[in-house]
Scaffold this motif. Structure first.
Motif, PDB file in Angstrom:
ATOM      1  N   MET A 118      36.370  37.377  45.138  1.00 46.66           N
ATOM      2  CA  MET A 118      36.344  37.017  43.723  1.00 46.66           C
ATOM      3  C   MET A 118      36.617  38.040  42.815  1.00 46.66           C
ATOM      4  SD  MET A 118      32.533  35.506  42.176  1.00 46.66           S
ATOM      5  CE  MET A 118      32.141  36.765  40.807  1.00 46.66           C
ATOM      6  N   LYS A 119      37.135  37.552  41.654  1.00 47.67           N
ATOM      7  CA  LYS A 119      37.519  38.545  40.778  1.00 47.67           C
ATOM      8  C   LYS A 119      36.765  38.180  39.300  1.00 47.67           C
ATOM      9  CE  LYS A 119      42.366  39.601  42.107  1.00 47.67           C
ATOM     10  NZ  LYS A 119      43.796  39.714  41.414  1.00 47.67           N
ATOM     11  N   THR A 120      36.613  39.219  38.520  1.00 48.49           N
ATOM     12  CA  THR A 120      36.034  38.863  37.139  1.00 48.49           C
ATOM     13  C   THR A 120      36.889  39.854  36.285  1.00 48.49           C
ATOM     14  OG1 THR A 120      34.094  38.897  35.984  1.00 48.49           O
ATOM     15  CG2 THR A 120      34.464  40.829  37.365  1.00 48.49           C
ATOM     16  N   SER A 121      36.611  39.517  34.838  1.00 49.57           N
ATOM     17  CA  SER A 121      37.420  40.202  33.922  1.00 49.57           C
ATOM     18  C   SER A 121      36.851  40.151  32.435  1.00 49.57           C
ATOM     19  CB  SER A 121      38.874  39.834  33.674  1.00 49.57           C
ATOM     20  OG  SER A 121      38.878  38.425  33.431  1.00 49.57           O
ATOM     21  N   ILE A 122      37.335  41.007  31.631  1.00 47.94           N
ATOM     22  CA  ILE A 122      36.713  40.959  30.425  1.00 47.94           C
ATOM     23  C   ILE A 122      38.159  41.444  29.511  1.00 47.94           C
ATOM     24  CG2 ILE A 122      34.382  41.565  30.844  1.00 47.94           C
ATOM     25  CD1 ILE A 122      35.435  44.453  29.465  1.00 47.94           C
ATOM     26  N   GLY A 168      32.417  37.083  28.455  1.00 45.94           N
ATOM     27  CA  GLY A 168      32.073  35.748  28.506  1.00 45.94           C
ATOM     28  C   GLY A 168      31.826  35.030  26.924  1.00 45.94           C
TER      29      GLY A 168
END
Length: 141
Positions: A1-5, A20
């Motif tokens: 799973m990847k997440t980013s800002i 978000g």
């Protein structure tokens, strides 16, 4: 799973990050060319720790059916003297207020957060010492 800002430079030393649906402003102190329009990125590490463990503790207490009137989480951090200055330790103080506080359940909720659920604590423990304590203030009925 990847997440980013995404983070965009504003001016001088200020940046705005889209996290978000929320925006977070960071800036440097005046002595480093900033205007103090936002929190320092390094201090946001303490915010992340307090927020992570706070969510855990409140959720665990809810499941235990323990009611509190207030919870104040204070993070005290030790910085090294060298450049770059980094955190070498953080100490978390959980201060609970309420009526007829069940100290055993409060301590268990904190312990579960610190030993099992708080991902920020787990990451930080790999690079620094994390300690904690629980304080109580009984409210008079």
């Amino acid at each position: 799973m990847k997440t980013s800002i995404e983070t965009r430079w504003q001016e001088k030393m200020a940046f705005i990050s889209q996290v978000g649906k929320n925006s977070v402003v960071t800036d440097a102190p005046l002595e480093f060319g900033g205007e103090e329009r936002g929190a320092s990125p390094k201090k946001l590490m303490m915010v992340a720790l307090a927020g992570c463990t706070g969510v855990d503790v409140v959720e665990i207490l809810k499941k235990m059916r323990v009611e509190i009137d207030d919870l104040l989480i204070t993070i005290e951090a030790e910085l090294t003297d060298e450049v770059p200055s980094v955190y070498s330790a953080m100490h978390i103080i959980y201060a609970f207020k309420g009526k007829e506080l069940d100290r055993q359940k409060l301590e268990r909720a904190v312990e579960l957060s610190q030993e099992k659920y708080c991902s920020v604590s787990m990451m930080y423990k790999k690079i620094m010492d994390i300690t904690w304590e629980v304080r109580y203030q009984e409210q008079v009925i």
